[in-house]
Design a protein around this motif. Structure first.
Motif, PDB file in Angstrom:
ATOM      1  N   ASP A   1       0.832  -1.190   0.000  1.00 30.77           N
ATOM      2  CA  ASP A   1       0.000   0.000   0.000  1.00 30.77           C
ATOM      3  C   ASP A   1       0.873   1.249   0.000  1.00 30.77           C
ATOM      4  OD1 ASP A   1      -1.808   1.959   0.315  1.00 30.77           O
ATOM      5  OD2 ASP A   1      -2.367   1.440   2.364  1.00 30.77           O
ATOM      6  N   PRO A   2       1.076   1.863  -1.175  1.00 34.80           N
ATOM      7  CA  PRO A   2       1.998   2.999  -1.223  1.00 34.80           C
ATOM      8  C   PRO A   2       1.503   4.181  -0.398  1.00 34.80           C
ATOM      9  CG  PRO A   2       0.884   2.726  -3.329  1.00 34.80           C
ATOM     10  CD  PRO A   2       0.492   1.569  -2.475  1.00 34.80           C
ATOM     11  N   LEU A   3       0.193   4.309  -0.258  1.00 36.04           N
ATOM     12  CA  LEU A   3      -0.331   5.457   0.471  1.00 36.04           C
ATOM     13  C   LEU A   3       0.097   5.396   1.941  1.00 36.04           C
ATOM     14  CD1 LEU A   3      -1.875   7.892  -0.304  1.00 36.04           C
ATOM     15  CD2 LEU A   3      -3.991   6.766   0.333  1.00 36.04           C
ATOM     16  N   ALA A   4       0.233   4.175   2.465  1.00 44.84           N
ATOM     17  CA  ALA A   4       0.626   4.050   3.853  1.00 44.84           C
ATOM     18  C   ALA A   4       2.103   4.363   4.044  1.00 44.84           C
ATOM     19  CB  ALA A   4       0.324   2.639   4.352  1.00 44.84           C
ATOM     20  N   SER A   5       2.909   4.251   2.985  1.00 46.13           N
ATOM     21  CA  SER A   5       4.330   4.528   3.162  1.00 46.13           C
ATOM     22  C   SER A   5       4.680   5.969   2.814  1.00 46.13           C
ATOM     23  CB  SER A   5       5.210   3.577   2.353  1.00 46.13           C
ATOM     24  OG  SER A   5       4.475   2.625   1.672  1.00 46.13           O
ATOM     25  N   LEU A   6       3.728   6.708   2.282  1.00 46.77           N
ATOM     26  CA  LEU A   6       4.011   8.111   1.971  1.00 46.77           C
ATOM     27  C   LEU A   6       3.326   8.986   3.013  1.00 46.77           C
ATOM     28  CD1 LEU A   6       3.432   7.966  -1.878  1.00 46.77           C
ATOM     29  CD2 LEU A   6       5.617   8.200  -0.714  1.00 46.77           C
ATOM     30  N   ASN A   7       3.977  10.086   3.349  1.00 49.51           N
ATOM     31  CA  ASN A   7       3.388  10.993   4.329  1.00 49.51           C
ATOM     32  C   ASN A   7       2.404  11.926   3.629  1.00 49.51           C
ATOM     33  OD1 ASN A   7       2.862  12.965   6.236  1.00 49.51           O
ATOM     34  ND2 ASN A   7       4.882  12.760   7.149  1.00 49.51           N
ATOM     35  N   PRO A   8       1.136  11.923   4.068  1.00 51.61           N
ATOM     36  CA  PRO A   8       0.128  12.683   3.333  1.00 51.61           C
ATOM     37  C   PRO A   8       0.299  14.202   3.408  1.00 51.61           C
ATOM     38  CG  PRO A   8      -0.806  11.735   5.339  1.00 51.61           C
ATOM     39  CD  PRO A   8       0.560  11.172   5.186  1.00 51.61           C
ATOM     40  N   VAL A   9       1.058  14.709   4.406  1.00 44.16           N
ATOM     41  CA  VAL A   9       1.117  16.165   4.556  1.00 44.16           C
ATOM     42  C   VAL A   9       2.327  16.802   3.892  1.00 44.16           C
ATOM     43  CG1 VAL A   9      -0.250  16.127   6.668  1.00 44.16           C
ATOM     44  CG2 VAL A   9       2.230  16.054   6.816  1.00 44.16           C
TER      45      VAL A   9
END
Lengths: 330, 296, 326
Positions: free
Chosen positions: A102-110
């Motif tokens: 899950d790439p979204l979990a490894s990238l910081n959303p802010v």
């Protein structure tokens, strides 16, 4: 066999989880060797311990439930498990990197893609001893990394936030983070499982080219034998926390030995359309009370008496082909 | 299959769920500590007339010979300016605080849940928007200010304080349940119940509500602490429990005038407030862990 | 006596748009097909192609924005809240994600009781026996599963419970929305076998949705491929895989990882996957595939092609295959 020290060597790894019901004996003596510039696959079904293995290497097992109860993990001859906790982040920022499902979990959303990629580049250059690099240089390096993964218009992507990107684009960002120059070993845990096949195809081809170009070693973890067949040179088949078979990838598909591997290959639907097998009877063992002896024996059609009593060691079948099954006792 | 075996099996399933919940809760020793402290506090408050050394000190009692004594074995927390035992008054003070919290939660949770369920599930946009905007209006007013206004307008006593705080509190539950419901309403199990042909009431109360219980319970425990502190703040400024009844906030307010020399009059009631809030918070953490889905 | 070739479900120009703040999502845009009684009709496509929305509209989660759909002679033009009980009984669905499709706070008994209570009143009070019967049908021993909660069982078992729940009303038609995409291949094989067995036994018609072409090859009688809300090609399964016409079908086929050289030969070689599926809010003009198409022509960016029948039962919507007489 080459005699050099392997890049990564997992030796007899045992991991247990403590839960309400008791102790889950998940990993039961995992042995994996990855040499330099080698592309290795690790295949197994959900719950077989693939992710636990990779988490043990990265030392990110969930605490306090998980416990490594035995074995060693050597990275270039040094045991990761006995390293000081403060050494681990350096290793992860330097020579070891990972991409997850899950790439979204490894990238910081802010933070924007550019900020995150820049940070990682800075740290990784610090690791190499390079200092005093201008922001502009880092930015152009980051753009280069993105371009290499086949990202269209990298300059624009650097200014976007992860949520603004599609799943495929996010995974490309993760790959470019993971494939910075210092990386020697990439652990890829189901990197394309959430993506569409056409995107998966593009990304895996790119990943393969990059790994090839840089001479990075890769451990590709997947439940898909098809992907592993396309991308790796050697493969490990995992079942219920043990490695049941390992050999050159080509050979595995031509001549699978272990009954589990054979059954698994049969359950894959074929494009030639010859119908499906019945699947493998029974189910994955309960890790609370795994079966005595070989963990596959309750589901195995060729189970013998010894299989119920003793866990089979790896038996060599020549040509770098090892099967942990009493049928191949020499 | 024999009938008794089925019943036993259903019973076992429930029992396993409960003991598994307790396992997850108790894995955090602080939550267990919080629960223990809370149980002691509640028991002490309920049994106050029987266990406090001077139960009569909770009312209009004066004994100027023993006024303003520092803590000693006779008076654990010392005495106040009119000679009442602070320890006894703190235990009685807990009665009012806990009663306030319990009443406010009982009054504000059900309407909050109901409105939240309706707003989160309805397909009528105007209803959803209507409920949520009214909620926002209530949330926009600081609770202390509104409670102040209401209590001041009526008369300053515990009952009015309860009503005022309840009026302020339901929107939080409405919001919480709304957000859970509006995400659950697109879950496949809700779609499936709809496609099977059950009524709206069934979907709201049987399919969706049980899945809100975790967050609601967690919020209730955390809110008990907040309500207690709000009640204490109100009585601190004289709008809550009226003297000579021992409100914890009132006691801190009275004692504050005597700081720092006669510190025990303010410090012990303040610590008492802190202790109960802390234990509620620790329990809240444990509940959150308990309802969390665990991944290995 | 019904004819075997009876069309049990007819869809004509089905449209489903979602109106969002970002614009209109044209999830399903003029889709037509018919499903024959007793067959398995496959719908394949990538995420965002609209295949799931088609299923969800047919079973009644959404009301279609336009077009017509009929089950036998009953219109499917309304969502569940306006559909008759008989229609709800006859059209059922198995959802994609077994985790989300079972209520985590209900035991398996409670889950399976619900459809029985609503649609099979004749079973009276003896729900336990009826539920056990359903569990046996999907090969789960009732004594072991009846009182378990979904989180206590594996993904494959959850999906079997979901299948039992769908079949509890004794439906004629079941939409299977990626029923195995979240599962391992060894469990997938079991579930597919079970579904095929039940189809024969109970005379079921399936709409089978998946993104996995290899699985589709082994499951469907006919296959339709969707791209951005439209069907690109429909053909009988064997023909679909041996003589794929549409460039998108070819691209998809060339992208799938396979496990033998025999299959490798079936993959189109001259085509490689490029680009990403555009957002359905912003569909390219003309043929929606032209931006990714390796055989794109001038006309493709201007004019949306129409469906033409190249061979009996093999339809394709592409300018490479113009209708006769054009």
């Amino acid at each position: 066999m080459r005699t050099q020290v392997p890049l990564l060597e997992i030796k007899n790894l045992h991991v247990q989880f403590k839960v309400f019901e008791g102790v889950l004996k998940v990993l039961n003596g995992v042995n994996i060797v990855i040499r330099e510039k080698e592309k290795v696959g690790l295949v197994g079904e959900t719950g077989c311990g693939k992710t636990t293995t990779i988490k043990s290497v990265l030392r990110i097992l969930p605490s306090p439930q998980a416990k490594i109860t035995g074995g060693q993990i050597f990275y270039r001859g040094r045991d990761i498990l006995t390293m000081q906790p403060r050494e681990i982040p350096g290793l992860r920022r330097g020579e070891l990197s990972a991409i997850f499902q899950d790439p979204l979990a490894s990238l910081n959303p802010v933070f924007t893609v550019g900020q995150q990629l820049g940070d990682i580049l800075k740290h990784s250059m610090k690791h190499q001893g390079v200092k005093g690099i201008s922001k502009k240089e880092i930015r152009s390096k980051a753009a280069d990394l993105l371009r290499e993964t086949g990202m269209p218009d990298p300059e624009r992507i650097l200014k976007t936030y992860p949520v603004q990107l599609s799943g495929g684009m996010r995974q490309r960002v993760c790959i470019s983070e993971a494939l910075r120059a210092t990386v020697k070993l990439l652990l890829a845990d189901e990197p394309t499982t959430n993506l569409d096949v056409t995107i998966q195809d593009q990304i895996l081809r790119r990943l393969d080219d990059l790994v090839e170009e840089r001479g990075t070693s890769i451990l590709l973890i997947s439940h898909s034998l098809g992907i592993v067949r396309d991308l790796t040179e050697r493969v490990y088949i995992m079942y219920a926390g043990t490695i049941v078979e390992t050999t050159r990838t080509r050979r595995l598909f031509e001549n699978p030995l272990h009954p589990y591997t054979k059954a698994l290959l049969k359950t894959i639907p074929k494009l030639t359309g010859k119908g499906l097998s019945e699947g493998i009877r029974g189910r994955i063992p309960n890790y609370l009370n795994p079966p005595q002896g070989c963990r596959f024996h309750p589901r195995c059609d060729s189970a013998m008496n010894i299989c119920r009593k003793e866990n089979p060691p790896g038996f060599s079948a020549g040509n770098d082909h090892v099967a942990a099954c009493w049928l191949f006792r020499g | 299959m024999p009938k008794n075996e089925i019943a036993a099996s259903a019973f076992t399933a429930k029992r396993i769920n409960i003991s598994k919940g307790w396992y997850k809760f108790s894995r955090n020793p602080l939550s267990v500590l919080g629960l223990t402290v809370l149980i002691i506090i509640v028991l002490a408050a309920v049994l106050a007339p029987y266990i406090t050394p001077y139960p009569e000190h909770a009312g209009p009692y004066t004994n100027f010979r023993e006024s303003s004594l520092p803590p000693s074995l006779k008076h654990f927390f010392g005495t106040d300016t009119v000679g009442r035992d602070v320890f006894s008054r703190v235990i009685f003070g807990y009665r009012f605080s806990l009663l306030l919290a319990a009443v406010v939660i009982t009054l504000s949770v059900p309407p909050g849940i109901l409105l939240g369920l309706v707003a989160g599930y309805t397909r009528r946009k105007w209803l959803e928007v209507g409920i949520m905007r009214i909620t926002d209006i209530f949330l926009a007013v600081p609770p202390l200010v509104l409670a102040l206004a209401v209590t001041a307008m009526l008369s300053p006593k515990l009952l009015n304080q309860m009503m005022a705080i309840s009026l302020m509190w339901w929107p939080w539950y409405c919001r919480l349940v709304y957000s859970v419901t509006s995400s659950l309403r697109h879950e496949y199990f809700v779609h499936d119940a709809e496609l099977t042909g059950v009524g709206r009431g069934f979907i709201l109360t049987r399919a969706i509500l049980p899945n809100c219980v975790g967050p609601i319970l967690t919020k209730i425990t955390l809110d008990m602490g907040f309500v207690i502190i709000l009640g204490a703040s109100l009585s601190f400024i004289g709008l809550g429990v009226q003297p000579p009844k021992p409100g914890l906030g009132t006691m801190v307010a009275d004692g504050a005038k005597r700081l720092p020399a006669e510190w025990w009059m303010a410090v012990f009631p303040a610590l008492a407030i802190m202790l109960v809030i802390l234990s509620f918070n620790l329990i809240g953490d444990g509940l959150r862990d308990m309802f969390a889905v665990e991944e290995i | 006596m019904t004819v075997m070739n009876e069309d049990i479900l007819r869809v004509k120009g089905l449209v489903k748009h979602f109106f969002t703040r970002l614009g209109t999502v044209r999830a399903v845009d003029n889709v037509s097909f018919a499903i024959r009684r007793g067959e398995t009709f496959g719908l394949v496509g990538e995420s965002g192609s609209g295949k799931t929305t088609v299923a969800h509209t047919l079973v009644g989660i959404y009301k279609p924005t336009g077009g017509e759909a009929y089950f036998r002679d009953q219109s499917l033009g309304e969502d569940f809240s306006h559909r008759s009980k008989a229609l709800k009984k006859n059209i059922r669905i198995v959802f994609q994600d077994p985790g989300s499709s079972l209520n985590p706070r209900w035991s398996i008994k409670q889950i399976l009781e619900l459809p029985l209570r609503i649609h099979r009143t004749s079973y009276g009070k003896n729900h336990v026996e009826a539920v056990s019967e359903l569990l046996r049908m999907v090969e789960l021993p009732p004594e072991e599963y009846l009182y378990k909660y979904p989180q206590a069982i594996g993904g494959g078992e959850k999906q079997m419970v979901a299948i039992a729940r769908a079949l509890a009303t004794e439906p004629d038609f079941v939409a299977l929305d990626e029923p195995t995409s979240a599962l391992d291949v060894s469990i997938q094989a079991k579930i597919i076998k079970l579904l095929t067995r039940l189809q024969k036994k109970l005379d079921l018609t399936y709409l089978f949705i998946t993104h996995d072409l290899s699985l589709m090859r082994n499951m469907a009688n006919r296959v339709a491929i969707m791209y951005l809300g439209k069907i690109a090609e429909v053909a009988p399964t064997r023909e679909f895989f041996q003589k794929p016409l549409h460039p998108y079908t070819n691209m998809l086929l060339s992208s799938i990882p396979v496990t033998s050289d025999e299959e490798e030969k079936l993959k189109p070689k001259q085509i490689r996957s490029t680009g990403e599926i555009p957002s359905p809010v912003n569909i390219p003009p003309g043929c929606s595939f032209h931006l990714r198409c390796p055989r794109c022509m001038d006309i493709c960016s201007r004019l949306d092609p129409v469906m033409t029948e190249k061979e009996a039962g093999h339809w394709v919507r592409c300018h490479l295959y113009p209708a006769a007489g054009q």
